[in-house]
Design an enzyme around this catalytic site. Structure first.
Site, PDB file in Angstrom:
ATOM      1  N   LYS A  23       0.835  -1.198   0.000  1.00 49.87           N
ATOM      2  CA  LYS A  23       0.000   0.000   0.000  1.00 49.87           C
ATOM      3  C   LYS A  23       0.873   1.253   0.000  1.00 49.87           C
ATOM      4  CE  LYS A  23      -3.821  -0.178   2.290  1.00 49.87           C
ATOM      5  NZ  LYS A  23      -4.392  -0.566   3.583  1.00 49.87           N
ATOM      6  N   ARG A  92      -3.251   2.903   8.602  1.00 49.98           N
ATOM      7  CA  ARG A  92      -3.613   1.663   7.902  1.00 49.98           C
ATOM      8  C   ARG A  92      -2.418   0.733   7.737  1.00 49.98           C
ATOM      9  NH1 ARG A  92      -6.724   2.858   2.583  1.00 49.98           N
ATOM     10  NH2 ARG A  92      -5.059   4.361   2.165  1.00 49.98           N
ATOM     11  N   GLY A 101      -7.870  -7.270   4.428  1.00 48.28           N
ATOM     12  CA  GLY A 101      -8.756  -7.328   5.586  1.00 48.28           C
ATOM     13  C   GLY A 101      -8.210  -8.109   6.772  1.00 48.28           C
ATOM     14  N   MET A 103      -5.465  -7.465   8.587  1.00 50.00           N
ATOM     15  CA  MET A 103      -4.881  -6.641   9.643  1.00 50.00           C
ATOM     16  C   MET A 103      -5.758  -5.409   9.888  1.00 50.00           C
ATOM     17  SD  MET A 103      -0.881  -7.089   8.830  1.00 50.00           S
ATOM     18  CE  MET A 103      -1.037  -6.684   7.128  1.00 50.00           C
ATOM     19  N   ARG A 342      -3.429  -1.332  -6.340  1.00 54.78           N
ATOM     20  CA  ARG A 342      -2.523  -2.490  -6.297  1.00 54.78           C
ATOM     21  C   ARG A 342      -2.961  -3.422  -7.417  1.00 54.78           C
ATOM     22  NH1 ARG A 342      -5.147  -4.879  -0.722  1.00 54.78           N
ATOM     23  NH2 ARG A 342      -7.224  -5.091  -1.552  1.00 54.78           N
ATOM     24  N   SER A 794      15.425 -40.978 -12.067  1.00 54.35           N
ATOM     25  CA  SER A 794      14.173 -40.261 -11.844  1.00 54.35           C
ATOM     26  C   SER A 794      13.989 -40.151 -10.334  1.00 54.35           C
ATOM     27  CB  SER A 794      13.008 -41.018 -12.478  1.00 54.35           C
ATOM     28  OG  SER A 794      11.814 -40.371 -12.155  1.00 54.35           O
ATOM     29  N   CYS A 861       9.628 -37.834 -10.493  1.00 53.69           N
ATOM     30  CA  CYS A 861       8.283 -38.400 -10.650  1.00 53.69           C
ATOM     31  C   CYS A 861       7.536 -38.487  -9.327  1.00 53.69           C
ATOM     32  CB  CYS A 861       8.332 -39.752 -11.347  1.00 53.69           C
ATOM     33  SG  CYS A 861       9.213 -40.997 -10.394  1.00 53.69           S
ATOM     34  N   TYR A 881      13.275 -33.159 -17.067  1.00 51.58           N
ATOM     35  CA  TYR A 881      11.811 -33.153 -17.096  1.00 51.58           C
ATOM     36  C   TYR A 881      11.244 -33.290 -15.692  1.00 51.58           C
ATOM     37  CZ  TYR A 881      11.977 -38.242 -16.432  1.00 51.58           C
ATOM     38  OH  TYR A 881      12.200 -39.487 -15.926  1.00 51.58           O
TER      39      TYR A 881
END
Ligand code: PEP
Ligand code: MG
Length: 905
Positions: A23, A92, A101, A103, A342, A794, A861, A881
């Site tokens: 913010k 804020r 919302g 905090m 934002r 793998s 895998c 991969y």
């Protein structure tokens, strides 16, 4: 000079999020762009971190705040809490990552019994002054002094007083109360605070300011923020910044107002500004659902100049940030002020559409488009829809009883619950429960229960309300602002008005909501696969008729052009393989052959094989299994074509296949020609104390070589046959759970001799590979020696995680929740790869494997192969991969592309 803890808005910019929070950084950026932003300053996240650790301001912070406050007072020509012409400020929160919302915020700070009179005199508007004061007293009481409802049934004590006041005054809305009503209300609020907390509501503006700043710091560690961080993997040591900003007022009268919006639709992604506003109100009214806000387009009728200015700024913001923005604004006497911007949160659905649209509009490149979508968000495009026939029938039967604002796409059907805590409890008791949370509105306290529900339906609130926001983020189905609902929390009933009828829906009754259209239906409605699946698998939708499908293909096409690693799938059947190819899989990384053993009448032959007394007996059973396995592989090879297919030889402990019921035992005894007691005895002997660490993996293949021999022959015969059909198949035989070089050497020799025998007898040329899974820490350490006989590795990270941590995969449930709660583990290591431990072993194995065999093929895998952050890690350590379940293939494609883009940063 020591650390700088405070920055004026003029001093920052959007790239300073780590220090100023999102913010603060964007308020500074907008200030720099010349957009009207009320002046103010930001206290850094570092100050909060210091405070969290030490329980006090860091040295020098108090003085810095005083200096920046003095500058602000000079700019505004007013003094904080002055009794003639007071400066009021908002305080804020604002962390690095947005935590909407979660905090705290305090508005109208600086008011007290004297300055409220000054404000009255200065503005000539006592109603406004006392409206601001009663808001401040309530917020300060709640946020700083901790005066909150004490049970889930209790309402906010200030709301109760406000409602009583409205009733006494005979008005419905808060903006109809008079100055005297409001003044009286302030007195009641102060008395309530004194009564409940035993403290006086402080009149000293400086003390108010410090109280509010500390309360915002403290709110970084409140329950809901902690839960939110855990769910979104936000580190707990980031801290929040605090923004102190001159107030502008949306509650001075009918030429003032306040609102929130998005530059595009955050639920569906259309390129249309989207939001809502309230006249004569302050920010929290819009999200609190006290009055139902109006759609932003109507601002055009109320205040055309402010509307035009807002649309101009909307365009400026989108062009500047080149992304969809979520903004807050206030209009004070026709003058527009921006209070926040934002990058807007959006559903995965909207994310893909916005990314594809912005590329088409020339606003962003394909690379930027690819970096804009959270990989998990692609799941949204695969979310269920209602069965159209059932839905049409439900409509015809008059079960479509209400509509609201669509806020989270997809279809959900579930049993109604009215309290988030109940949803959480019910889901914990019964994980298969399907629940629909129905409420007036939701609040940050509800977050845990919201996670337990399939979807949310609220009576109040708009598309920017809490429920809508959370739905977008959690990927839940959601409808908000459904005015036909009338909830009775005490009776646990919702009455839904529809065409002169009132339907009573009790807790536990079924309700269905369509978050794509905003419709609410009584009862249960069957859900069906998403549009993407209907095009790809059901053939019930043509590609040209589905924009969702087309965007999905365009978007993932960009990802494919960018990524460097291949994406394979874990599939055990031709059906799964087909699905995975449709989702973009480029091969099979893991075919678990044991899954085939459970099919049809095979289990009897499998049991016969295990229970046989000797090799001859086992071979009889294996001869029965051989043709079945071969058929399985033929099916898979045909589907996979020229793509590589890794087939893993038998892995699990044998006892998993044993007969347990008396009926099964008798059947096996008959098949084997053995006595029931012999079978029972064999059952007992095969039982292991720690099967996960027992007689499994290549240990099986070494003790019963004929099993692996049968499997290899089945693979290679199938491959030869399909090759004979003209398909250049690429079989890869994989040995599980190897931990020593000798295990690899022996099993490789067995596999090669069986394979070559088949190939020679077939007279066909067939290339195949033999490699191993890397699933044990020892295998990582001796990877150089294992690589002498392995053409590929793998990583089986399910077992590698289990064995590295020394935690059984099956028994983690007992303590994991506590471990996560106490931050002992940041995340479940079976879901996200532990890069520090398991990942380091993988790096070692990669390095050592390559030192022996430069071009060794490397993949993963384990389940982590479909988890975005783990996929990125696999890219970075140089795997060729990743392999994951079919439905995660699109996610892995996107994560792999983002990993490649991150290389260049
Ligand atoms: C693994 O251990 O990561 C793996 C893929 O094998 P399985 O889950 O079958 O043990
Ligand atoms: Mg394994």
């Amino acid at each position: 000079m020591g650390t700088k803890y405070v920055y004026d808005f003029e001093e920052g910019n959007k790239d300073m999020k780590n220090v100023l929070g999102g913010k603060g950084a964007n308020l500074a950026e907008m200030t720099g762009m010349g957009i009207p932003v009320p002046p103010g300053f930001t206290i850094t996240t570092e100050a909060c971190v210091y405070y969290s650790k030490n329980g006090e301001y860091p040295p020098g912070l108090a003085e810095e705040i005083d200096e920046h406050l003095a500058t602000l007072e000079k700019k505004m020509g007013k003094k904080l809490g002055d009794s003639d012409d007071p400066l009021l400020v908002s305080v804020r929160s604002g962390a690095r990552a947005s935590m909407p919302g979660m905090m705290d915020t305090v508005l109208n700070l600086g008011l007290n019994d004297k300055s409220v009179e000054g404000l009255t005199a200065k503005t000539g508007n006592p109603r406004f002054a006392y409206d601001s004061y009663r808001r401040f007293a309530a917020m300060y009481g709640d946020v700083v002094l901790g005066l909150k409802p004490e049970s889930k049934e209790e309402r906010d004590p200030f709301d109760v007083l406000l409602d009583a006041k409205k009733e006494a005054a005979g008005v419905e809305l808060d903006n109809e109360l008079t100055a005297d009503d409001l003044k009286d209300l302030v007195g009641q609020f102060k008395a309530e605070i004194k009564g409940r907390e035993g403290t006086d509501f402080t009149q000293d503006p400086k003390e108010q300011l410090k109280g509010a700043i500390l309360a915002v710091f403290d709110s970084w560690d409140n329950d809901r923020a902690v839960t939110y961080r855990r769910m979104n993997n936000i580190p707990s040591d980031w801290g929040t910044a605090v923004n102190v900003q001159a107030m502008v007022f949306g509650n001075t009268g009918e030429t003032s107002g306040t609102g929130v919006g998005f530059t595009r639709n955050p639920a569906a992604g259309e390129n249309l500004v989207f939001g809502e506003f309230l006249m004569n109100a302050q920010g929290e009214d819009v999200v609190a659902g006290i009055r139902t806000p109006l759609p932003l387009e109507q601002l055009h009728d109320e205040l055309p100049e402010a509307y035009d200015e807002l649309m101009r700024i909307r365009n400026v913001l989108e062009e500047h940030y080149r992304d969809m923005q979520d903004f807050e604004f206030t209009i004070q006497e026709k003058k527009l002020w921006m209070l926040q911007t934002r990058n807007g949160k959006r559903t995965g659905f909207a994310a893909v559409k916005i990314a594809v649209d912005m590329e088409k509009e020339g606003l962003i490149t394909p690379e930027e488009a690819v970096s804009r979508v959270e990989p998990e968000g692609l799941n949204d495009l695969l979310r269920p829809v209602f069965n159209p026939a059932e839905k049409a029938k439900a409509a015809k039967d008059g079960r479509m009883i209400a509509t609201g604002t669509k806020a989270g796409p997809g279809a959900a059907t579930g049993q109604v619950v009215f309290f988030a805590a109940d949803a959480h409890d019910r889901k914990t008791e019964d994980p298969s429960a399907q629940l629909l949370l129905v409420r007036h509105e939701t609040s940050p306290e509800d977050i845990k229960g919201m996670a337990a529900a399939e979807g949310f339906l609220t009576q109040f609130g708009g598309a920017t309300s809490h429920a809508a926001l959370v739905a977008r983020q959690m990927g839940k189905v959601c409808i908000v602002g459904c005015a036909a609902l009338d909830l009775d929390y005490e009776a646990r009933i919702v009455r839904i008005k529809s065409d002169n009828k009132v339907h009573e829906v009790k807790e536990g009754d079924w309700l269905s909501i369509d978050g794509t259209t905003g419709e609410v239906y009584l009862g249960k409605i069957e859900t069906l696969p998403s549009e993407v699946e209907q095009v790809l698998f059901q053939n019930t939708l043509k590609p040209g008729d589905s924009q969702v499908y087309q965007d999905f293909v365009t978007f993932l096409g960009w990802a494919d052009n960018i990524r460097k690693i291949n994406i394979r799938t874990n599939a055990d059947t031709p059906g799964q393989s087909e699905q995975a190819i449709a989702f973009g899989a480029e091969g099979i990384g893991l075919c678990r052959t044991e899954h085939m053993f459970f099919g049809g009448d095979r289990i009897l032959a499998v049991r016969q094989m295990i229970l046989a007394q000797d090799e001859a007996g086992r071979r009889v059973a294996l001869d029965k299994l051989f043709p079945m396995q071969k058929e399985d592989f033929i099916g898979i090879f045909r589907v996979m074509g020229e793509r590589p297919v890794t087939i893993r030889l038998l892995d699990p402990p044998l006892h998993e296949f044993l007969p347990h019921t008396q009926q099964d035992i008798v059947a096996v005894a008959n098949e084997c020609g053995m006595s029931v007691s012999d079978i029972e005895e064999r059952n007992r002997r095969l039982k292991e104390a720690n099967p996960m660490l027992g007689h499994r993996g290549c240990r099986l293949g070494i003790t019963y070589p004929e099993i692996y021999e049968m499997q290899v022959k089945a693979v290679i015969e199938a491959a030869c046959q399909v090759k004979g059909e003209g398909i250049d198949v690429k079989p890869e035989i994989m040995i599980p759970l190897v931990g020593s070089a000798r295990e690899m050497q022996v099993t490789r020799e067995m596999a090669v001799s069986a394979a070559d025998e088949v190939i020679a007898s077939r007279g066909i040329e067939l290339a195949y590979m033999v490699g191993t899974m890397i699933e044990l820490p020892r295998a990582c350490v001796v990877a150089d020696k294992i690589a002498e006989n392995a053409e590929f590795f793998s990583f089986g990270t399910n077992d590698l995680t289990q064995t590295t941590f020394g935690i059984s995969r099956d028994d983690v449930r007992g303590f994991l929740p506590t471990y996560l709660d106490k931050d002992i583990y940041e995340v479940d290591p079976f879901q996200r790869l532990d890069q520090e431990g398991v990942g380091d072993l993988m790096k070692l194995a990669v390095e050592r494997g390559r030192s022996t065999r430069k071009n060794i093929k490397l993949g993963i895998c384990g389940e982590h192969g479909g988890e975005p952050i783990s996929v990125k890690f696999c890219h970075r350590i140089g795997l060729n991969y990743v392999s994951c379940s079919p439905f995660r293939v699109p996610i892995a494609r996107l994560a792999a592309a983002q990993a490649a883009l991150e290389d260049n940063q």
